[in-house]
Design a protein around this motif. Structure first.
Motif, PDB file in Angstrom:
ATOM      1  N   UNK A   1       0.825  -1.214  -0.004  1.00  0.00           N
ATOM      2  CA  UNK A   1       0.197  -0.054  -0.026  1.00  0.00           C
ATOM      3  C   UNK A   1       0.812   1.191   0.101  1.00  0.00           C
ATOM      4  N   UNK A   2       2.030   1.224   0.547  1.00  0.00           N
ATOM      5  CA  UNK A   2       2.895   2.439   0.732  1.00  0.00           C
ATOM      6  C   UNK A   2       4.280   2.134   0.410  1.00  0.00           C
ATOM      7  N   UNK A   3       4.886   3.017  -0.175  1.00  0.00           N
ATOM      8  CA  UNK A   3       6.277   2.775  -0.647  1.00  0.00           C
ATOM      9  C   UNK A   3       6.982   4.226  -0.304  1.00  0.00           C
ATOM     10  N   UNK A   4       7.793   4.133   0.698  1.00  0.00           N
ATOM     11  CA  UNK A   4       8.643   5.639   1.187  1.00  0.00           C
ATOM     12  C   UNK A   4       9.906   5.025   0.608  1.00  0.00           C
ATOM     13  N   UNK A   5      10.516   6.030  -0.614  1.00  0.00           N
ATOM     14  CA  UNK A   5      11.571   5.803  -1.110  1.00  0.00           C
ATOM     15  C   UNK A   5      12.556   6.716  -0.429  1.00  0.00           C
ATOM     16  N   UNK A   6      13.327   6.344   0.490  1.00  0.00           N
ATOM     17  CA  UNK A   6      14.218   6.955   1.221  1.00  0.00           C
ATOM     18  C   UNK A   6      15.796   6.764   1.143  1.00  0.00           C
ATOM     19  N   UNK A   7      16.121   5.610   0.511  1.00  0.00           N
ATOM     20  CA  UNK A   7      17.442   5.351   0.369  1.00  0.00           C
ATOM     21  C   UNK A   7      18.368   6.380  -0.217  1.00  0.00           C
ATOM     22  N   UNK A   8      19.556   6.799   0.401  1.00  0.00           N
ATOM     23  CA  UNK A   8      20.248   7.572  -0.689  1.00  0.00           C
ATOM     24  C   UNK A   8      21.727   7.736  -0.096  1.00  0.00           C
TER      25      UNK A   8
ATOM     26  N   UNK B   1      -3.480  -2.353  -9.720  1.00  0.00           N
ATOM     27  CA  UNK B   1      -4.383  -3.512  -9.659  1.00  0.00           C
ATOM     28  C   UNK B   1      -5.311  -3.516  -8.563  1.00  0.00           C
ATOM     29  N   UNK B   2      -4.671  -2.973  -7.409  1.00  0.00           N
ATOM     30  CA  UNK B   2      -5.672  -2.990  -6.291  1.00  0.00           C
ATOM     31  C   UNK B   2      -6.153  -1.507  -6.224  1.00  0.00           C
ATOM     32  N   UNK B   3      -6.017  -0.812  -7.098  1.00  0.00           N
ATOM     33  CA  UNK B   3      -6.449   0.670  -7.184  1.00  0.00           C
ATOM     34  C   UNK B   3      -6.213   1.543  -5.844  1.00  0.00           C
ATOM     35  N   UNK B   4      -5.042   1.210  -5.378  1.00  0.00           N
ATOM     36  CA  UNK B   4      -4.715   2.027  -4.200  1.00  0.00           C
ATOM     37  C   UNK B   4      -3.357   1.930  -3.947  1.00  0.00           C
ATOM     38  N   UNK B   5      -2.636   3.269  -3.844  1.00  0.00           N
ATOM     39  CA  UNK B   5      -1.365   3.436  -3.482  1.00  0.00           C
ATOM     40  C   UNK B   5      -0.942   4.739  -2.786  1.00  0.00           C
ATOM     41  N   UNK B   6       0.186   4.715  -2.226  1.00  0.00           N
ATOM     42  CA  UNK B   6       0.889   6.105  -1.670  1.00  0.00           C
ATOM     43  C   UNK B   6       2.239   5.920  -1.532  1.00  0.00           C
ATOM     44  N   UNK B   7       2.638   6.729  -2.610  1.00  0.00           N
ATOM     45  CA  UNK B   7       4.209   6.573  -2.756  1.00  0.00           C
ATOM     46  C   UNK B   7       4.978   8.042  -2.282  1.00  0.00           C
ATOM     47  N   UNK B   8       6.066   7.952  -1.709  1.00  0.00           N
ATOM     48  CA  UNK B   8       6.755   9.092  -1.174  1.00  0.00           C
ATOM     49  C   UNK B   8       8.049   9.326  -1.627  1.00  0.00           C
ATOM     50  N   UNK B   9       8.417  10.176  -2.434  1.00  0.00           N
ATOM     51  CA  UNK B   9       9.683  10.337  -2.949  1.00  0.00           C
ATOM     52  C   UNK B   9      10.497  11.304  -2.040  1.00  0.00           C
ATOM     53  N   UNK B  10      11.718  11.057  -1.712  1.00  0.00           N
ATOM     54  CA  UNK B  10      12.527  11.967  -0.629  1.00  0.00           C
ATOM     55  C   UNK B  10      13.340  12.982  -1.641  1.00  0.00           C
ATOM     56  N   UNK B  11      12.970  14.212  -1.725  1.00  0.00           N
ATOM     57  CA  UNK B  11      13.559  15.421  -2.148  1.00  0.00           C
ATOM     58  C   UNK B  11      14.403  15.891  -1.216  1.00  0.00           C
ATOM     59  N   UNK B  12      14.729  17.303  -1.642  1.00  0.00           N
ATOM     60  CA  UNK B  12      15.456  17.844  -0.688  1.00  0.00           C
ATOM     61  C   UNK B  12      15.555  19.336  -0.865  1.00  0.00           C
ATOM     62  N   UNK B  13      15.950  20.258  -0.007  1.00  0.00           N
ATOM     63  CA  UNK B  13      15.967  21.598  -0.149  1.00  0.00           C
ATOM     64  C   UNK B  13      17.050  21.878  -0.947  1.00  0.00           C
TER      65      UNK B  13
END
Length: 288
Positions: free
Chosen positions: A84-91, A130-142
């Protein structure tokens, strides 16, 4: 805004901000797959979640490895049936002035932040559609939004993630997928040596993670850029000024002369999609 029972993946979660994110999401009732390049670090954080009464699994691997990320997503779906949720944090950081920076260091940072986020997002995208639901967060920066000395590689990758977020939010809207960006300021391994000690003391990563609920909950927005640090939250926007149409024969010189009007921010807008610029330009011709 409940996320109780939702399945979340957090990349780069073996320490620092990713660890704080994983622990926070678990406290809110999410089942969390903890990813890190270091298997031991991922396992430690997963154990922390379980010890606190939550549900977690560890999944090691680099976000730049498509096979490893496919296996990471399979870990979630095999255990809990969905993502349901993906937090793209790796960096990572490879800070140097551009004059001293190698192209290898530029490419490496872009590969981890931008290509890595694209790889993991691609691995969950069809599941969410397919499940018609998702929450994705991209980690940006100032650093990406506004620039920062010595971080040309990092800034380029982080601003690129904003562009990726903008387009995926548009493409995912009819499938219930909402995509946002988080610009954190936190004391982590990545920021030691970048910020002074007195600032780092106030920037506990745990003070950023509560911002996730607004970005991944049931009523989350889409295409938002949330700036968070030290318990302070603000929104950033990519805007378009009203601008001017120039009909002069010497357009270049007229543009220089009217530059203050071009950059005047009165009446600026946040475009709903990129083609707004072209639409306004064409409309200015028709309005002559």
């Amino acid at each position: 805004m409940s996320i109780d029972g939702r399945v979340a993946i957090v990349t780069g979660a073996g320490s620092g901000l990713g660890r704080a994110h994983a622990l926070y999401l678990a406290r809110q009732g999410a089942k969390v797959v903890v990813n890190d390049l270091d298997p031991a670090a991922a396992a430690r954080v997963a154990d922390e979640v379980i010890a606190a009464g939550g549900h977690a699994l560890a999944g090691a691997g680099s976000v730049t490895d498509e096979g490893a990320m496919a296996a990471l997503v399979a870990t979630a779906t095999d255990a809990w049936g969905r993502v349901d949720i993906l937090v793209n944090n790796a960096g990572i950081l490879r800070d140097r002035s551009f004059a001293k920076m190698t192209i290898d260091d530029f490419r490496l940072v872009v590969d981890v932040h931008l290509i890595g986020a694209a790889i993991v997002t691609k691995a969950v995208w069809e599941i969410m559609r397919a499940q018609r639901y998702g929450r994705i967060v991209m980690t940006t920066s100032s650093s990406g939004l506004y620039g920062n000395f010595g971080q040309a590689n990092y800034a380029a990758a982080k601003m690129a993630l904003v562009g990726l977020m903008q387009t995926l939010a548009i493409e995912g809207e009819k499938y219930g997928i909402r995509v946002n960006a988080l610009a954190p300021t936190a004391a982590t391994q990545m920021t030691h040596g970048v910020l002074p000690d007195e600032s780092l003391a106030a920037l506990d990563p745990a003070l950023v993670s509560p911002g996730l609920l607004a970005l991944v909950g049931e009523g989350a927005p889409t295409r938002a850029i949330l700036c968070a640090g030290a318990g302070h939250f603000a929104a950033a926007h990519v805007t378009l000024t009203e601008g001017v149409r120039i009909d002069d024969a010497d357009t270049d010189r007229a543009l220089v002369a009217r530059w203050p009007a071009v950059v005047d921010r009165a009446g600026e807008i946040v475009p709903a999609y990129g083609f707004v610029q072209a639409e306004r330009e064409v409309a200015s011709v028709a309005a002559r």
